[in-house]
Design a protein around this motif. Structure first.
Motif, PDB file in Angstrom:
ATOM      1  N   ASP A   1       0.852  -1.199  -0.037  1.00  0.00           N
ATOM      2  CA  ASP A   1       0.034  -0.225  -0.010  1.00  0.00           C
ATOM      3  C   ASP A   1       0.933   1.336   0.003  1.00  0.00           C
ATOM      4  O   ASP A   1       0.746   2.100   0.821  1.00  0.00           O
ATOM      5  CB  ASP A   1      -1.007  -0.147   1.303  1.00  0.00           C
ATOM      6  N   VAL A   2       1.759   1.189  -0.906  1.00  0.00           N
ATOM      7  CA  VAL A   2       2.767   2.567  -1.086  1.00  0.00           C
ATOM      8  C   VAL A   2       2.898   2.916  -2.528  1.00  0.00           C
ATOM      9  O   VAL A   2       3.004   1.985  -3.542  1.00  0.00           O
ATOM     10  CB  VAL A   2       4.106   2.344  -0.477  1.00  0.00           C
TER      11      VAL A   2
ATOM     12  N   GLY B   1       2.413  -4.169   6.456  1.00  0.00           N
ATOM     13  CA  GLY B   1       1.893  -2.771   6.231  1.00  0.00           C
ATOM     14  C   GLY B   1       1.463  -1.919   7.255  1.00  0.00           C
ATOM     15  O   GLY B   1       1.489  -0.833   7.074  1.00  0.00           O
ATOM     16  N   THR B   2       1.094  -2.391   8.536  1.00  0.00           N
ATOM     17  CA  THR B   2       0.947  -1.626   9.537  1.00  0.00           C
ATOM     18  C   THR B   2       2.288  -1.124  10.342  1.00  0.00           C
ATOM     19  O   THR B   2       2.265  -0.208  10.803  1.00  0.00           O
ATOM     20  CB  THR B   2       0.135  -2.249  10.539  1.00  0.00           C
TER      21      THR B   2
ATOM     22  N   ALA C   1       4.768  -0.124   6.054  1.00  0.00           N
ATOM     23  CA  ALA C   1       4.286   0.603   4.941  1.00  0.00           C
ATOM     24  C   ALA C   1       3.458   2.063   5.348  1.00  0.00           C
ATOM     25  O   ALA C   1       3.791   2.913   4.543  1.00  0.00           O
ATOM     26  CB  ALA C   1       3.401  -0.287   4.141  1.00  0.00           C
ATOM     27  N   GLN C   2       2.753   1.769   6.433  1.00  0.00           N
ATOM     28  CA  GLN C   2       2.160   3.153   6.786  1.00  0.00           C
ATOM     29  C   GLN C   2       3.119   4.157   7.241  1.00  0.00           C
ATOM     30  O   GLN C   2       2.352   5.454   7.291  1.00  0.00           O
ATOM     31  CB  GLN C   2       0.972   2.840   7.778  1.00  0.00           C
ATOM     32  N   TYR C   3       4.168   4.054   7.358  1.00  0.00           N
ATOM     33  CA  TYR C   3       5.089   5.274   7.857  1.00  0.00           C
ATOM     34  C   TYR C   3       5.972   5.725   6.674  1.00  0.00           C
ATOM     35  O   TYR C   3       6.893   6.743   6.843  1.00  0.00           O
ATOM     36  CB  TYR C   3       5.961   4.426   8.960  1.00  0.00           C
TER      37      TYR C   3
ATOM     38  N   TYR D   1       2.313   6.704   1.375  1.00  0.00           N
ATOM     39  CA  TYR D   1       1.145   5.528   1.953  1.00  0.00           C
ATOM     40  C   TYR D   1      -0.270   5.750   1.383  1.00  0.00           C
ATOM     41  O   TYR D   1      -0.828   6.711   1.571  1.00  0.00           O
ATOM     42  CB  TYR D   1       1.019   5.248   3.414  1.00  0.00           C
TER      43      TYR D   1
ATOM     44  N   SER E   1      -5.005   0.652   3.204  1.00  0.00           N
ATOM     45  CA  SER E   1      -5.363  -0.526   2.910  1.00  0.00           C
ATOM     46  C   SER E   1      -6.694  -0.488   2.068  1.00  0.00           C
ATOM     47  O   SER E   1      -7.093  -1.726   1.336  1.00  0.00           O
ATOM     48  CB  SER E   1      -5.833  -1.149   4.144  1.00  0.00           C
TER      49      SER E   1
ATOM     50  N   ARG F   1      -7.735   6.249   2.106  1.00  0.00           N
ATOM     51  CA  ARG F   1      -6.696   6.843   1.471  1.00  0.00           C
ATOM     52  C   ARG F   1      -6.935   8.399   1.485  1.00  0.00           C
ATOM     53  O   ARG F   1      -8.083   8.902   1.624  1.00  0.00           O
ATOM     54  CB  ARG F   1      -6.870   6.592  -0.063  1.00  0.00           C
TER      55      ARG F   1
END
Length: 696
Positions: A274-275, A414-415, A418-420, A424, A427, A432
Motif C-alpha cells: 500500500d505505497v 503494512g501496519t 508501509a504506513q510510515y 502510503y 489498505s 486513502r
C-alpha cells in the motif's frame, strides 16, 4: 463406577454382600445402610470400602453439587437474590448433611438434623423451623428445592425466571428461521447490500417454498432483530471480502504444525504493498510485495518488491534465503550480525560469507506452503524447489487458514512499515488521503532498500507473540533470539549456490538448435560453441529430442543451453545485442512487438522489433528538466524493466568457453552507430568462490 469419579453421599444406593442398600446416614466414620423390610446396618466406612462385595450402584458425580464460586451466572445475580439463595442453601445442606454449609469448624450438629434420623424426619424438622421464622413453605416446595440443589447446585435454588435461557430466535416460526439461514448462506458470495434486501429475499423464498402468505412473517422490526442475531459474525451487510474470508474457515478446530528447527516449514505469498512508488520519470504505480516467513522462528529471510510478481522473482527468493545479507553503506552497526543475538562467532567459523553480514538468519527451506498463484505453480518455481531439495506444498484452494502466518506477516508489514513510508495509500480507498499518490518520492530500489533495512533492524529484533518460551510463558522472544535458540539444537550448514543451481532457478523452455542458432520469443541467440550441435537432436526422449534452454526474464541479452551431449551449459548471445543501447526484458520486447504489429506488419521481423524497442526506450527515458509524454502502460513497462535491470545481481556464464568476439570488442572499445554510443552491459565470468561472498 469407581470411587475415583464419585463420592459416597446420603441417598446413594450401594451393593454390599449381595444386598442393595441405601445410605441413609453418616456419623463420622460410621455409615447407616437401610433396606426395606429389614433393620438398618451400622458399619465403619473403612470396613465397608475394604469389602470385596462393596459396589456403588447409583452414585452421582461429586461435581453435581456446584460451589457458589464456580458459576459466573450466580455471581451476576443481584446482591439481594444472592443473599437469599445462600441462606436457603444453608437450610438445604443442613437437611442433607446435618450441618449448614456455612458452619464453623467444630460446630456440633443440631439433634433434629442428625444423620441417624431419616431424610423425611429431617425435612419435617426444617419445615417446622422455617414456619417458626415466618416463612410459609410447604413440604413439597422444600423437597423440590432439595432435589434441585442436588441436581443443579446453588443455581437450583434461584428463581428460574431470573436465569432462564431464551432462544436467540425467540418465538419466530422455525420455517422463517431456516429461510433466513439459507438466505445468509447464499449471501456469502454476493455483493454487499442492505438488510432490507436480505429481508426481501427471505419473503420471496418463503412464498416460493410454502406458497404466498402461507407462513406468517413477524414485523419488520422483529425481522431486523432476527437477521442481526443470526448474521452475527457473518458480515452480511459489511465487507464482502471479510464475509468470504470468514466463510472459508474450516468448521472444526484449526490444525497446527509446530516445527522445531529453522526452515522445517516455511510459507510464501504475495500482496499489493500500500505505497505509491515513483517507477520512472514521475510515473506513479503500485507494487507487489513477495515474502517468505519461517514458521519456527517467524523470521523473514527474503522479501522482494516488484511491480508484478513473476515466477523468476519467486524462484530467486530461494537464493536469497540461503545467502547472507551483506551490510550496506549507511546501515547502523547494530544491524550487523556481530552485534545481534545470533551466534555470530560459531556461524562465522563455519561460513566465511558471514564476515560482513547483516543480522538476517540464513535459512535453508525444507517445506514451503504456497497458494495457487501462477508464480508459485509455474515450472520455474517448481524446478527451483526441486533443484534445492525443497518440498512444495500448495494450500487448499480458497483456504487462507492453511498459511495463516504469512498472511498475518504481510499485514504486519503494512501496519509496521508501509504506513510510515511517504506515499502510503491505505489498505482501501476509504482510508486513502487526498492526492496520496502524489506524495510518492521513493523509487522501487529505494523502497526495496528501506524494506531490507527495516526487516533486519526492526522485525528481526521485535518480540513476537508467537515465540513465547514454553517454560517461561511470560517471556516473548524475538525472531533472532528464537533462531539462536533452535540453532543450538538443529545446527547450521552453509549452502553456497553454484552456477548449476543458479541456472536451475531460471525459467526453461525446449528448443531446436537450428543452423542460425536458438530462437526464443522471436529473438535469435547464437555462438560458436553451438556449431557441433546445429541440427542435432539432444537425445532426451522426454524432451522430444529438443534442447533445454534457460533464460532471464529481465535480461534478453543471452540464454543458456544445456549441453545434453557433453555436459555443462553453453551461453548463447543475442544477435541484435549491439543494435540496442541497453538490455531489456520480456515486457519491453513484447511491448515493442505490439507496436511493430500495430504499424501494419503482420509478422514483424526481429530487426523491426528491435528498432521499435529502441524508439520506445528513447520515448520513455527521462530527460533533464522535461517530462516526456507517452502512454501510461508504456512508461510502467519501461520502469519495471529499469528497476529489474538495476536490481539484478551478476549472473553466471560459461567459464569454459570464451565470449563472442563482438561482445569482447564492445566491452573494451564501444563502437558508434548513427552518431550514438552503443552501451553494452559487461557479461562477467562466473567465479564460485567470489559468488559465495555476494548477496542476492
Amino acid at each position: 463406577m469407581t470411587a475415583s469419579d464419585t463420592s459416597l453421599r446420603i441417598g446413594d444406593e450401594v451393593m454390599f454382600r449381595g444386598v442393595t442398600y441405601r445410605l441413609t446416614g453418616l456419623d463420622g466414620d460410621i455409615a447407616l445402610l437401610a433396606v426395606a423390610g429389614e433393620s438398618p446396618v451400622v458399619i465403619k466406612l473403612g470396613a465397608l470400602f475394604a469389602d470385596s462385595s462393596f459396589k456403588v450402584t447409583s452414585a452421582r458425580p461429586a461435581e453435581r453439587r456446584k460451589l457458589t464460586g464456580q458459576s459466573m451466572l450466580f455471581d451476576s445475580l443481584p446482591p439481594d437474590v444472592q443473599q437469599k439463595t445462600r441462606r436457603l442453601e444453608s437450610h438445604i445442606t443442613e437437611i442433607l448433611d446435618g450441618l449448614p454449609c456455612d458452619a464453623t469448624p467444630g460446630q456440633m450438629p443440631n439433634p433434629a438434623y442428625s444423620v441417624r434420623l431419616s431424610l423425611r424426619q429431617r425435612e419435617l424438622a426444617k419445615l417446622s423451623e422455617l414456619r417458626e421464622q415466618g416463612e410459609a413453605v410447604s413440604i413439597s416446595s422444600l423437597q423440590r428445592l432439595r432435589l434441585a440443589y442436588e441436581k443443579q447446585g446453588i443455581l437450583g435454588l434461584v428463581d428460574q425466571r431470573l436465569i432462564r435461557q431464551t432462544r436467540i430466535t425467540g418465538q419466530t416460526d422455525q420455517r422463517v428461521v431456516d429461510t433466513v439461514l439459507s438466505v445468509l448462506e447464499a449471501n456469502t458470495g454476493q455483493t454487499s447490500g442492505t438488510m432490507d434486501r436480505l429481508i426481501r429475499q427471505v419473503r420471496k423464498q418463503l412464498d416460493a417454498e410454502h406458497g404466498p402468505g402461507a407462513v406468517p412473517l413477524p414485523s419488520r422490526a422483529t425481522l431486523h432483530r432476527l437477521m442481526g442475531r443470526l448474521a452475527e459474525g457473518r458480515h452480511a451487510t459489511g465487507s464482502a471480502r471479510t464475509r468470504r474470508t470468514l466463510a472459508q474457515q474450516p468448521a472444526g478446530p484449526f490444525g497446527s504444525v509446530y516445527p522445531v528447527r529453522p526452515g522445517e516449514l516455511m510459507q510464501i505469498d504475495s500482496t499489493p504493498l500500500d505505497v505509491a512508488v515513483e517507477l520512472d520519470d514521475g510515473v506513479i504505480g503500485r507494487v507487489e510485495l513477495t515474502a517468505m516467513v519461517d514458521i519456527a522462528t517467524r523470521s523473514i529471510p527474503a522479501a522482494v518488491i516488484r511491480p508484478t510478481t513473476k515466477a523468476a522473482d519467486a524462484a530467486l527468493l530461494l537464493a536469497r534465503c540461503v545467502t547472507p545479507e551483506l551490510m550496506r553503506p549507511g546501515w547502523a552497526r547494530a544491524a550487523s550480525m556481530a552485534a545481534s543475538a545470533l551466534p555470530y562467532r560459531s556461524m562465522k567459523s563455519i561460513d566465511e560469507r558471514l564476515a560482513a553480514a547483516a543480522a538476517k538468519p540464513v535459512i535453508m527451506p525444507e517445506t514451503i506452503v504456497c497458494d495457487h498463484g501462477k508464480a508459485y505453480l509455474s515450472h520455474a518455481f517448481r524446478n527451483a524447489c526441486r533443484s534445492l531439495g525443497v518440498s512444495l506444498q500448495p494450500a487448499h484452494p480458497d483456504t487462507p487458514t492453511d498459511k495463516p502466518v504469512i498472511e498475518r506477516t504481510l499485514q504486519s508489514i503494512g501496519t509496521l512499515f508501509a504506513q510510515y513510508v511517504t506515499g502510503y495509500l491505505g489498505s482501501s480507498v476509504e482510508r486513502r488521503g487526498r492526492n496520496a499518490q502524489n506524495q510518492a518520492v521513493f523509487s522501487l530500489l529505494e523502497i526495496q532498500d528501506l524494506l531490507d533495512e527495516w526487516i533486519i533492524t526492526a522485525w528481526q529484533n521485535r518480540p513476537h507473540e508467537g515465540l513465547r518460551d514454553p517454560f517461561t510463558p511470560s517471556r516473548v522472544l524475538t525472531p533472532n533470539e528464537k533462531y539462536a535458540a533452535l540453532l543450538s539444537v538443529s545446527g547450521y550448514v552453509p549452502v553456497p549456490l553454484e552456477a548449476e543451481q543458479y541456472l536451475e532457478l531460471l525459467p526453461a523452455e525446449t528448443r531446436v538448435i537450428n543452423s542460425y542458432g536458438v530462437k526464443i520469443r522471436h529473438r535469435v541467440y547464437d555462438c560458436e560453441d553451438l556449431n557441433p550441435y546445429r541440427g542435432q537432436k539432444s537425445g532426451m526422449k522426454l524432451l522430444r529430442d529438443l534442447w533445454e534452454v534457460r533464460y532471464d526474464t529481465y535480461d534478453a541479452s543471452c540464454v543458456w543451453v544445456r549441453n545434453h551431449h557433453d555436459g555443462g551449459w553453453i551461453t548463447a548471445y543475442w544477435r541484435q545485442l549491439n543494435a540496442t543501447r541497453q538490455p531489456f526484458g520480456e515486457d519491453i520486447w513484447e511491448r515493442g512487438r505490439q507496436i511493430a504489429s500495430g504499424r501494419g506488419t503482420a509478422s514483424p521481423s526481429e530487426q523491426e522489433i528491435t528498432q521499435a524497442v529502441d524508439q520506445l526506450l528513447d520515448k520513455a527515458s527521462p530527460s533533464p528538466g522535461k517530462r516526456r509524454p507517452g502512454h501510461a502502460k508504456t512508461r510502467r513497462i519501461v520502469a519495471r524493466n529499469a528497476a529489474a535491470t538495476a536490481a539484478r545481481r551478476s549472473r553466471p556464464t560459461d567459464s569454459t568457453g570464451p565470449e563472442p568476439d563482438h561482445v569482447l570488442e564492445a566491452e573494451t572499445e564501444p563502437r558508434e552507430t548513427a552518431g550514438h554510443l552503443a552501451e553494452v552491459i559487461p557479461l562477467k565470468v562466473y567465479n564460485p568462490q567470489e559468488r559465495a561472498d555476494e548477496w542476492w
